[in-house]
Design a protein around this motif. Structure first.
Motif, short mmCIF file in Angstrom:
data_model
loop_
_atom_site.label_atom_id
_atom_site.label_comp_id
_atom_site.label_asym_id
_atom_site.label_seq_id
_atom_site.Cartn_x
_atom_site.Cartn_y
_atom_site.Cartn_z
N SER A 125 67.03 31.93 76.62
CA SER A 125 66.83 32.76 75.34
C SER A 125 65.71 32.25 74.50
O SER A 125 65.44 30.82 74.48
N LEU A 126 65.13 32.80 73.67
CA LEU A 126 63.78 32.33 72.84
C LEU A 126 64.51 32.08 71.39
O LEU A 126 65.59 32.72 70.77
N SER A 127 63.87 31.07 70.73
CA SER A 127 64.38 30.81 69.37
C SER A 127 63.44 31.81 68.74
O SER A 127 62.65 32.76 68.95
N GLU A 128 63.82 31.86 67.30
CA GLU A 128 63.34 32.69 66.42
C GLU A 128 61.75 32.49 66.30
O GLU A 128 60.86 33.34 66.07
N GLU A 129 61.32 31.28 66.04
CA GLU A 129 59.90 30.87 66.24
C GLU A 129 59.10 31.30 67.56
O GLU A 129 58.07 32.02 67.36
N GLU A 130 59.80 31.13 68.61
CA GLU A 130 59.33 31.50 69.94
C GLU A 130 59.21 33.19 69.98
O GLU A 130 58.10 33.69 70.55
N GLU A 131 60.38 33.93 69.38
CA GLU A 131 60.05 35.22 69.43
C GLU A 131 58.94 35.78 68.41
O GLU A 131 58.04 36.65 68.73
N LEU A 132 58.70 35.08 67.42
CA LEU A 132 57.80 35.27 66.35
C LEU A 132 56.29 35.15 67.12
O LEU A 132 55.39 36.01 66.82
N THR A 133 56.14 34.10 68.04
CA THR A 133 54.96 33.82 68.61
C THR A 133 54.53 34.89 69.44
O THR A 133 53.44 35.29 69.63
N VAL A 134 55.64 35.48 70.17
CA VAL A 134 55.22 36.55 71.16
C VAL A 134 54.96 37.80 70.14
O VAL A 134 54.01 38.44 70.55
N LEU A 135 55.53 38.08 69.30
CA LEU A 135 55.26 39.39 68.41
C LEU A 135 53.86 39.20 67.89
O LEU A 135 53.29 40.11 67.85
N SER A 136 53.66 37.91 67.58
CA SER A 136 52.49 37.87 66.83
C SER A 136 51.16 38.26 68.03
O SER A 136 50.16 38.77 67.77
N ARG A 137 51.51 37.55 69.10
CA ARG A 137 50.49 37.73 70.37
C ARG A 137 50.35 39.18 70.59
O ARG A 137 49.08 39.72 70.59
N GLU A 138 51.35 40.07 70.51
CA GLU A 138 51.23 41.47 70.75
C GLU A 138 50.63 42.13 69.65
O GLU A 138 49.75 43.13 69.95
N VAL A 139 50.90 41.78 68.52
CA VAL A 139 50.04 42.56 67.41
C VAL A 139 48.37 42.08 67.54
O VAL A 139 47.90 43.00 67.54
N LYS A 140 48.23 40.83 67.87
CA LYS A 140 46.80 40.48 67.88
C LYS A 140 46.18 41.22 68.98
O LYS A 140 44.96 41.79 68.92
N GLN A 141 46.79 41.41 70.21
CA GLN A 141 46.33 42.06 71.36
C GLN A 141 46.10 43.60 70.94
O GLN A 141 45.06 44.05 71.17
N ARG A 142 46.90 44.19 70.29
CA ARG A 142 46.83 45.53 70.10
C ARG A 142 45.48 45.73 68.80
O ARG A 142 44.76 46.67 69.02
#
Length: 148
Positions: free
Chosen positions: A44-61
């Motif tokens: 599973s991912l840490s909170e920071e890693e989850e945040l990195t993924v979410l940030s990447r998805e927001v940036k892509q959009r």
């Protein structure tokens, strides 16, 4: 409650409410999180890693939205805008411009930076504090403005 658990709960609710668009975005986010966990070799991912993924998805959009608007593809821009609204629900509360400005000033004083040459030092101090809470382009612009 972890982000994945929250996504699972929201996915069940979206299925019950027959919200196809929301369901699609939730599935996409879950897939992105699971792919990142596999890539990193974690269960599973840490909170920071989850945040990195979410940030990447927001940036892509945001990048897609900008390109679609530039090409006058309002149909696609609207779709991406709706996706972005659903993804933003899972992001932490964003810092105001004034809060970012204060953090920039603090980081500059901590690093002893005096010119644009020292921008890397300032960004190194600043980015862990604002990760997922502020747009990186805005942070970079503010740092450049204060260092020039």
């Amino acid at each position: 409650m972890s982000l994945l658990e929250r996504l699972n709960e929201d996915m069940k609710q979206a299925m019950k409410n027959k919200e196809k668009e929301k369901l699609s975005v939730i599935r996409m986010l879950k897939a992105a999180l699971q792919n990142e966990a596999i890539k990193l070799g974690h269960q599973s991912l840490s909170e920071e890693e989850e945040l990195t993924v979410l940030s990447r998805e927001v940036k892509q959009r945001k990048d897609s939205l900008h390109e679609f608007q530039k090409a006058n593809r309002n149909d696609l821009a609207d779709k991406v805008q709706n996706e972005l609204a659903f993804v933003d629900i899972y992001m932490p509360e964003q810092l105001t411009d004034e809060e970012v400005e204060a953090l920039v000033k603090e980081a500059i004083s901590m690093s002893g930076a005096s010119s644009k040459v020292d921008m890397g030092k300032v960004m190194g101090i600043l980015m862990p504090k604002v990760k997922g809470k502020a747009d990186g382009a805005l942070v970079s612009k503010l740092v450049q403005r204060h260092l020039s």
